[in-house]
Design an enzyme around this catalytic site. Sequence first.
Site, PDB file in Angstrom:
ATOM      1  N   GLY A  12       4.873  -7.604 -10.135  1.00  0.00           N
ATOM      2  CA  GLY A  12       6.242  -7.691 -10.655  1.00  0.00           C
ATOM      3  C   GLY A  12       6.868  -6.370 -11.056  1.00  0.00           C
ATOM      4  O   GLY A  12       7.829  -6.354 -11.834  1.00  0.00           O
ATOM      5  N   SER A  13       6.380  -5.255 -10.497  1.00  0.00           N
ATOM      6  CA  SER A  13       6.984  -3.979 -10.919  1.00  0.00           C
ATOM      7  C   SER A  13       8.410  -3.834 -10.387  1.00  0.00           C
ATOM      8  O   SER A  13       9.253  -3.203 -11.049  1.00  0.00           O
ATOM      9  CB  SER A  13       6.120  -2.780 -10.503  1.00  0.00           C
ATOM     10  OG  SER A  13       6.171  -2.569  -9.114  1.00  0.00           O
ATOM     11  N   ASN A  14       8.723  -4.391  -9.222  1.00  0.00           N
ATOM     12  CA  ASN A  14      10.110  -4.339  -8.737  1.00  0.00           C
ATOM     13  C   ASN A  14      11.021  -5.186  -9.615  1.00  0.00           C
ATOM     14  O   ASN A  14      12.145  -4.789  -9.920  1.00  0.00           O
ATOM     15  CB  ASN A  14      10.194  -4.777  -7.271  1.00  0.00           C
ATOM     16  CG  ASN A  14       9.880  -3.627  -6.334  1.00  0.00           C
ATOM     17  OD1 ASN A  14      10.679  -2.712  -6.178  1.00  0.00           O
ATOM     18  ND2 ASN A  14       8.683  -3.652  -5.740  1.00  0.00           N
ATOM     19  N   MET A  89       4.733 -13.482  -1.558  1.00  0.00           N
ATOM     20  CA  MET A  89       3.845 -13.370  -0.408  1.00  0.00           C
ATOM     21  C   MET A  89       3.859 -14.592   0.512  1.00  0.00           C
ATOM     22  O   MET A  89       2.836 -14.951   1.088  1.00  0.00           O
ATOM     23  CB  MET A  89       2.400 -13.112  -0.893  1.00  0.00           C
ATOM     24  CG  MET A  89       2.270 -11.910  -1.793  1.00  0.00           C
ATOM     25  SD  MET A  89       2.891 -10.384  -1.035  1.00  0.00           S
ATOM     26  CE  MET A  89       1.549 -10.038   0.102  1.00  0.00           C
ATOM     27  N   ARG A  90       5.023 -15.222   0.653  1.00  0.00           N
ATOM     28  CA  ARG A  90       5.095 -16.380   1.547  1.00  0.00           C
ATOM     29  C   ARG A  90       6.365 -16.291   2.393  1.00  0.00           C
ATOM     30  O   ARG A  90       7.362 -15.719   1.956  1.00  0.00           O
ATOM     31  CB  ARG A  90       5.160 -17.684   0.727  1.00  0.00           C
ATOM     32  CG  ARG A  90       3.849 -18.036   0.059  1.00  0.00           C
ATOM     33  CD  ARG A  90       4.076 -19.129  -0.950  1.00  0.00           C
ATOM     34  NE  ARG A  90       4.492 -20.397  -0.357  1.00  0.00           N
ATOM     35  CZ  ARG A  90       3.666 -21.380  -0.033  1.00  0.00           C
ATOM     36  NH1 ARG A  90       2.371 -21.233  -0.208  1.00  0.00           N
ATOM     37  NH2 ARG A  90       4.130 -22.508   0.480  1.00  0.00           N
ATOM     38  N   ASN A 106      14.929  -9.159   0.212  1.00  0.00           N
ATOM     39  CA  ASN A 106      13.517  -8.815   0.081  1.00  0.00           C
ATOM     40  C   ASN A 106      13.387  -7.299   0.123  1.00  0.00           C
ATOM     41  O   ASN A 106      14.257  -6.609   0.644  1.00  0.00           O
ATOM     42  CB  ASN A 106      12.715  -9.428   1.240  1.00  0.00           C
ATOM     43  CG  ASN A 106      11.225  -9.168   1.104  1.00  0.00           C
ATOM     44  OD1 ASN A 106      10.661  -9.267  -0.003  1.00  0.00           O
ATOM     45  ND2 ASN A 106      10.562  -8.801   2.194  1.00  0.00           N
ATOM     46  N   HIS A 108      10.522  -4.343   1.315  1.00  0.00           N
ATOM     47  CA  HIS A 108       9.287  -4.189   2.085  1.00  0.00           C
ATOM     48  C   HIS A 108       8.880  -2.717   2.087  1.00  0.00           C
ATOM     49  O   HIS A 108       9.730  -1.846   2.291  1.00  0.00           O
ATOM     50  CB  HIS A 108       9.505  -4.690   3.524  1.00  0.00           C
ATOM     51  CG  HIS A 108       8.263  -4.603   4.349  1.00  0.00           C
ATOM     52  ND1 HIS A 108       7.228  -5.514   4.218  1.00  0.00           N
ATOM     53  CD2 HIS A 108       7.872  -3.710   5.276  1.00  0.00           C
ATOM     54  CE1 HIS A 108       6.260  -5.171   5.044  1.00  0.00           C
ATOM     55  NE2 HIS A 108       6.618  -4.085   5.699  1.00  0.00           N
TER      56      HIS A 108
HETATM   57  C1  GRF Z   1       6.025  -4.112  -3.123  1.00  0.00           C
HETATM   58  O1  GRF Z   1       5.359  -3.062  -2.473  1.00  0.00           O
HETATM   59  C2  GRF Z   1       7.042  -4.740  -2.220  1.00  0.00           C
HETATM   60  O2  GRF Z   1       7.609  -3.844  -1.321  1.00  0.00           O
HETATM   61  C3  GRF Z   1       6.228  -5.764  -1.468  1.00  0.00           C
HETATM   62  O3  GRF Z   1       5.326  -6.259  -2.405  1.00  0.00           O
HETATM   63  C4  GRF Z   1       5.087  -5.277  -3.417  1.00  0.00           C
HETATM   64  C5  GRF Z   1       5.401  -5.923  -4.722  1.00  0.00           C
HETATM   65  O4  GRF Z   1       5.096  -5.094  -5.806  1.00  0.00           O
HETATM   66  N1  GRF Z   1       7.091  -6.772  -0.900  1.00  0.00           N
HETATM   67  P1  GRF Z   1       5.534  -5.528  -7.266  1.00  0.00           P
HETATM   68  O5  GRF Z   1       4.962  -6.921  -7.492  1.00  0.00           O
HETATM   69  O6  GRF Z   1       7.031  -5.531  -7.301  1.00  0.00           O
HETATM   70  O7  GRF Z   1       4.937  -4.524  -8.183  1.00  0.00           O
END
Ligand code: GRF
Length: 206
Positions: A12-14, A89-90, A106, A108
């Site tokens: 969940g860092s994003n 992840m789905r 999303n 990536h």
């Molecule tokens: C990130 O690298 C994002 O690009 C990918 O999954 C990872 C999620 O990281 N889709 P976080 O959970 O946001 O830390």
Amino acid sequence: MTRLGIVLSGRGSNFEAIAEQIGQGSLSAEIAVVVANRADAPGLEAARRRGLQAVALPSRGVERPEYDRSLIEVLRAHDVEWVVLAGYMRILTAEFIRAFPKRILNIHPSLLPAFPGLDAQHQAFAYGVKVTGCTVHFVDEHLDHGPIVMQATVAVEEGDTVETVSARILSEEHRLYSEALRLLLAGAWAIEGRKVIRLERMTAGG
Ligand code: GRF
């Protein structure tokens, strides 16, 4: 204020980077709910710490169509306008995509269309690329495939390891996702074919 629904599977860092930008007032939106398909996703705990609505909706053993319908219900129950996938992840069903037309994003960790799928940073590093990065894109029914909103590049230097490159990609992700949201929530854009067009630019350029 635009209501975001964050959907994640892990760290969940994003999500946290977006929450920070909102907190600082540099992104005008609110997080209506954070949903995770794993009850033990650290991102869910982070959401609770921030006092946000956090919903665990475990996907294990649930058929995809049924799962996505429950996910739509949760998001609708929180009046979500934009769905922000942040490490989810789905793959989503067509029904889910249709439920939020042009409103699912999303991020990536590669320069799409290179290296879709899992472990994109490893794939790129192992391939020997000199430049990699990250991509914010609209979501369609195919994996890591919809129209690209923004990309950021990261150079691979001598002496880099997959870990050092991945860390630089991640910090670009944290910046880029909010930047893309700022553009999209401001509303001056359109999708033409695969292209996300900025309408201001078109006007300025004649
Ligand atoms: C990130 O690298 C994002 O690009 C990918 O999954 C990872 C999620 O990281 N889709 P976080 O959970 O946001 O830390």
